[in-house]
Design a protein around this motif. Structure first.
Motif, PDB file in Angstrom:
ATOM      1  N   HIS A   1      -8.258  10.464  -0.380  1.00  0.00           N
ATOM      2  CA  HIS A   1      -8.872   9.626   0.431  1.00  0.00           C
ATOM      3  C   HIS A   1      -8.622   8.296  -0.145  1.00  0.00           C
ATOM      4  O   HIS A   1      -8.738   7.371   0.900  1.00  0.00           O
ATOM      5  N   ALA A   2      -8.599   8.021  -1.290  1.00  0.00           N
ATOM      6  CA  ALA A   2      -7.986   6.515  -1.669  1.00  0.00           C
ATOM      7  C   ALA A   2      -6.929   6.226  -1.164  1.00  0.00           C
ATOM      8  O   ALA A   2      -6.587   5.263  -0.614  1.00  0.00           O
ATOM      9  N   GLN A   3      -5.805   7.101  -1.044  1.00  0.00           N
ATOM     10  CA  GLN A   3      -4.541   6.658  -0.665  1.00  0.00           C
ATOM     11  C   GLN A   3      -4.574   6.636   0.954  1.00  0.00           C
ATOM     12  O   GLN A   3      -3.973   5.705   1.686  1.00  0.00           O
ATOM     13  N   VAL A   4      -5.205   7.236   1.783  1.00  0.00           N
ATOM     14  CA  VAL A   4      -5.614   7.387   3.278  1.00  0.00           C
ATOM     15  C   VAL A   4      -6.240   5.906   3.390  1.00  0.00           C
ATOM     16  O   VAL A   4      -5.810   5.066   4.531  1.00  0.00           O
ATOM     17  N   ALA A   5      -7.128   5.529   2.672  1.00  0.00           N
ATOM     18  CA  ALA A   5      -8.051   4.296   2.895  1.00  0.00           C
ATOM     19  C   ALA A   5      -6.853   3.086   2.669  1.00  0.00           C
ATOM     20  O   ALA A   5      -7.022   2.076   3.261  1.00  0.00           O
ATOM     21  N   LEU A   6      -6.065   3.227   1.389  1.00  0.00           N
ATOM     22  CA  LEU A   6      -5.259   1.935   1.188  1.00  0.00           C
ATOM     23  C   LEU A   6      -4.187   1.888   2.450  1.00  0.00           C
ATOM     24  O   LEU A   6      -3.856   0.909   2.556  1.00  0.00           O
TER      25      LEU A   6
ATOM     26  N   VAL B   1       0.857  -1.180  -0.066  1.00  0.00           N
ATOM     27  CA  VAL B   1       0.052  -0.047   0.153  1.00  0.00           C
ATOM     28  C   VAL B   1       0.809   1.188  -0.014  1.00  0.00           C
ATOM     29  O   VAL B   1       0.486   2.241  -0.369  1.00  0.00           O
ATOM     30  N   TYR B   2       1.960   1.224   0.582  1.00  0.00           N
ATOM     31  CA  TYR B   2       2.982   2.444   0.504  1.00  0.00           C
ATOM     32  C   TYR B   2       3.087   2.474  -0.892  1.00  0.00           C
ATOM     33  O   TYR B   2       3.331   3.555  -1.392  1.00  0.00           O
ATOM     34  N   HIS B   3       3.652   1.328  -1.820  1.00  0.00           N
ATOM     35  CA  HIS B   3       3.965   1.468  -3.227  1.00  0.00           C
ATOM     36  C   HIS B   3       2.844   2.110  -4.113  1.00  0.00           C
ATOM     37  O   HIS B   3       2.929   3.063  -4.747  1.00  0.00           O
ATOM     38  N   MET B   4       1.578   1.837  -3.547  1.00  0.00           N
ATOM     39  CA  MET B   4       0.528   2.072  -4.564  1.00  0.00           C
ATOM     40  C   MET B   4       0.049   3.639  -4.133  1.00  0.00           C
ATOM     41  O   MET B   4      -0.249   4.481  -5.015  1.00  0.00           O
ATOM     42  N   THR B   5       0.121   4.066  -2.763  1.00  0.00           N
ATOM     43  CA  THR B   5      -0.201   5.342  -2.569  1.00  0.00           C
ATOM     44  C   THR B   5       0.850   6.463  -3.200  1.00  0.00           C
ATOM     45  O   THR B   5       0.519   7.459  -3.138  1.00  0.00           O
ATOM     46  N   HIS B   6       1.929   6.126  -3.055  1.00  0.00           N
ATOM     47  CA  HIS B   6       3.125   6.718  -3.746  1.00  0.00           C
ATOM     48  C   HIS B   6       3.333   6.772  -5.134  1.00  0.00           C
ATOM     49  O   HIS B   6       3.785   7.953  -5.811  1.00  0.00           O
ATOM     50  N   TYR B   7       2.861   5.794  -5.756  1.00  0.00           N
ATOM     51  CA  TYR B   7       3.288   5.401  -7.174  1.00  0.00           C
ATOM     52  C   TYR B   7       2.234   5.372  -8.193  1.00  0.00           C
ATOM     53  O   TYR B   7       2.088   5.341  -9.397  1.00  0.00           O
ATOM     54  N   ALA B   8       0.843   4.678  -7.642  1.00  0.00           N
ATOM     55  CA  ALA B   8      -0.189   4.300  -8.628  1.00  0.00           C
ATOM     56  C   ALA B   8      -0.728   5.252  -9.496  1.00  0.00           C
ATOM     57  O   ALA B   8      -1.074   4.815 -10.572  1.00  0.00           O
ATOM     58  N   THR B   9      -0.648   6.610  -9.053  1.00  0.00           N
ATOM     59  CA  THR B   9      -1.229   7.739  -9.849  1.00  0.00           C
ATOM     60  C   THR B   9      -0.287   7.695 -11.278  1.00  0.00           C
ATOM     61  O   THR B   9      -0.912   8.247 -12.366  1.00  0.00           O
ATOM     62  N   LEU B  10       0.944   7.149 -11.225  1.00  0.00           N
ATOM     63  CA  LEU B  10       1.612   7.405 -12.451  1.00  0.00           C
ATOM     64  C   LEU B  10       1.212   6.447 -13.474  1.00  0.00           C
ATOM     65  O   LEU B  10       1.438   6.701 -14.475  1.00  0.00           O
ATOM     66  N   LEU B  11       0.529   5.289 -13.109  1.00  0.00           N
ATOM     67  CA  LEU B  11      -0.291   4.532 -14.055  1.00  0.00           C
ATOM     68  C   LEU B  11      -1.100   5.324 -14.875  1.00  0.00           C
ATOM     69  O   LEU B  11      -1.613   5.004 -15.972  1.00  0.00           O
ATOM     70  N   LEU B  12      -1.869   6.122 -14.161  1.00  0.00           N
ATOM     71  CA  LEU B  12      -2.847   7.042 -14.790  1.00  0.00           C
ATOM     72  C   LEU B  12      -2.323   8.063 -15.824  1.00  0.00           C
ATOM     73  O   LEU B  12      -2.673   8.412 -16.690  1.00  0.00           O
TER      74      LEU B  12
END
Length: 486
Positions: free
Chosen positions: A423-428, A372-383
């Protein structure tokens, strides 16, 4: 970050340091005001962790047996399926993608955002494949292009695949950890241009070829090749247990309960997965930049020999050295905090297990936090950048091709609402920590003789998770100074 700043750069840096205290979701670089004060998020997340811990204590009342026996072996069906017969073609395609990545990095468009290799390797592989592995299974275990290439050499020269030396057990995953930190350093401090990526992939390919020749295929890809170790760890959360020659289906996350690392270096690797992601987020915040360039304590002036902002050419090289030391030290700091919690749990429960046994047992439950650390910091790059792969695949070299008719599609980044991102980052972050609390307690029920000792042991790890939760939320709530591709 290698060239000295000119006058415009100085003004830009000063302006960045003067930005108001508002938050920016990482990966976008756009400012976003939190709807409520940050401390409310921190207290809310802490309360949620405490409530989840109490619920786990109440509902998980006895040790849970190993679930490996409940996993279904799909290997016979896999061998009889058409997909199994297509595996050689998939392996060949994987090797060709590696060659295409190197070729486009070397001969393709010089613009990193329009170069196939930069998006494919840094975003699709290092980000997208990580998430796919955690949610589905570790397909990289059978499609690893370096394993495909060295395997082809081994078919022709069997002695090469066997290696010349016996892999020393004491070495553990240290080679993979060193390579992992090296790649993170290049990601953060490299020039970020395609030609550099070409050199990196060529050098990494040479390392893998030499590694297999020295210790053999099995030992090298288990301990030396960092992507194999990295994705194998994420794959422990997946419902599919994919290994060369084997396929099993299991309940999600049971791979974190039914096994443990064999070496403390794997524990340190997990700490590096946590700490390097947190450090990457931290170094982009205004607080971190001010710590050096505004120099509130005077330590930077003593090192540089003058005020950093008045001596930027010299201060810049010291800044990179300082950040490098912090990056390389971060896994050991996390490891120290983790071992302190494990030592406190052993002391308060008077456990007969050794400190090493306990440290190995509770390492895998931290992997959901790393994810979840990885996703909150980097997942927006996929978009913002990852979707561009659909257009780049039609014109990989940037020569005006349109091979698949997608060259003009998804070229603009998709930018969701910033409040939704936050809020998605907080939830993750909260979800990952709650899952870790549950899994850690399941492990504790196996490790300790009584329910009381299991609960006491988890108080220390709960405190560590609360600190990681609040720290992760604080980092993503900080205003950024720069907008980076990776």
């Amino acid at each position: 970050m290698t060239a000295p700043l000119g006058a415009a750069g100085r003004l830009g840096l000063v302006a960045a340091l003067a930005l108001p205290g508002v938050a920016a979701a990482h990966g976008f670089g756009r400012l976003y005001n939190l709807p409520v004060p940050f401390w409310l998020y921190a207290w809310g997340a802490t309360a949620a962790l405490l409530v989840s811990f109490l619920l786990v204590l109440y509902f998980v009342a006895r040790p849970v047996g190993a679930s490996a026996a409940t996993a279904r072996d799909l290997t016979p069906r896999w061998h009889a399926s058409g997909l199994r017969r297509a595996l050689p073609l998939l392996k060949l395609f994987s090797a060709l993608l590696l060659l295409l990545c190197i070729a486009t990095a070397w001969f393709g468009n010089r613009d990193p955002y329009r170069n196939f290799s930069m998006t494919f390797f840094w975003v699709v592989i290092l980000l997208g494949l990580s998430y796919f592995t955690a949610l589905a299974g570790n397909v990289y275990a059978v499609l690893n292009p370096w394993r495909v290439i060295t395997g082809a050499i081994g078919d022709w020269w069997p002695a090469y695949a066997r290696g010349r030396l016996r892999y020393p057990a004491w070495l553990g995953c240290w080679p993979a950890l060193i390579l992992f930190l090296g790649f993170v350093w290049l990601e953060l401090f490299g020039r970020g241009v395609p030609r550099q990526l070409a050199w990196v992939l060529l050098a990494y390919s040479a390392i893998n070829l030499v590694g297999v020749g020295l210790v053999g295929t099995r030992a090298w890809f288990r301990h030396g090749e960092f992507l194999s170790v990295y994705l194998r760890l994420f794959g422990r959360m997946a419902p599919l247990d994919i290994r060369p020659g084997q396929l099993r289906v299991r309940r999600p996350l049971t791979g974190l309960v039914d096994a443990r690392p064999r070496h403390l270096s794997t524990v340190l690797f997990i700490m590096a997965m946590l700490s390097t992601t947190a450090f990457d987020g931290l170094r982009a915040t205004q607080w971190w930049v001010r710590l050096f360039w505004s120099d509130p304590t005077g330590w930077a002036e003593a090192v540089v020999g003058g005020r950093p902002l008045l001596n930027i050419a010299v201060a810049r090289s010291w800044y990179i050295r300082w950040e490098t030391v912090c990056l390389l030290a971060s896994p050991f700091l996390y490891f120290g905090a983790y071992m302190a919690c494990i030592a406190a749990a052993k002391l308060t429960t008077r456990s007969g297990h050794s400190l090493r046994e306990l440290a190995l047992a509770f390492a895998y439950p931290l992997l959901p936090i790393a994810l979840v650390y990885h996703m909150t910091h980097y997942a927006t790059l996929l978009l913002t950048q990852g979707l561009k792969i659909l257009s780049l695949v039609s014109d990989p070299f940037g020569w005006g091709w349109n091979l698949f008719g997608t060259a003009l599609k998804w070229r603009a980044p998709f930018l969701p609402d910033m409040s939704l991102v936050w809020h998605a980052q907080v939830a993750l972050i909260l979800l990952g920590h709650v899952i870790s609390v549950v899994i850690s307690h399941r492990v504790a029920m196996r490790m300790f003789a009584s329910r009381r000792d299991a609960a006491i042991s988890q108080l220390w790890l709960l405190g560590l998770m609360v600190c990681l939760t609040v720290g992760g939320l604080w980092i993503i709530a900080q205003p950024l100074t720069v907008e980076r591709m990776q």
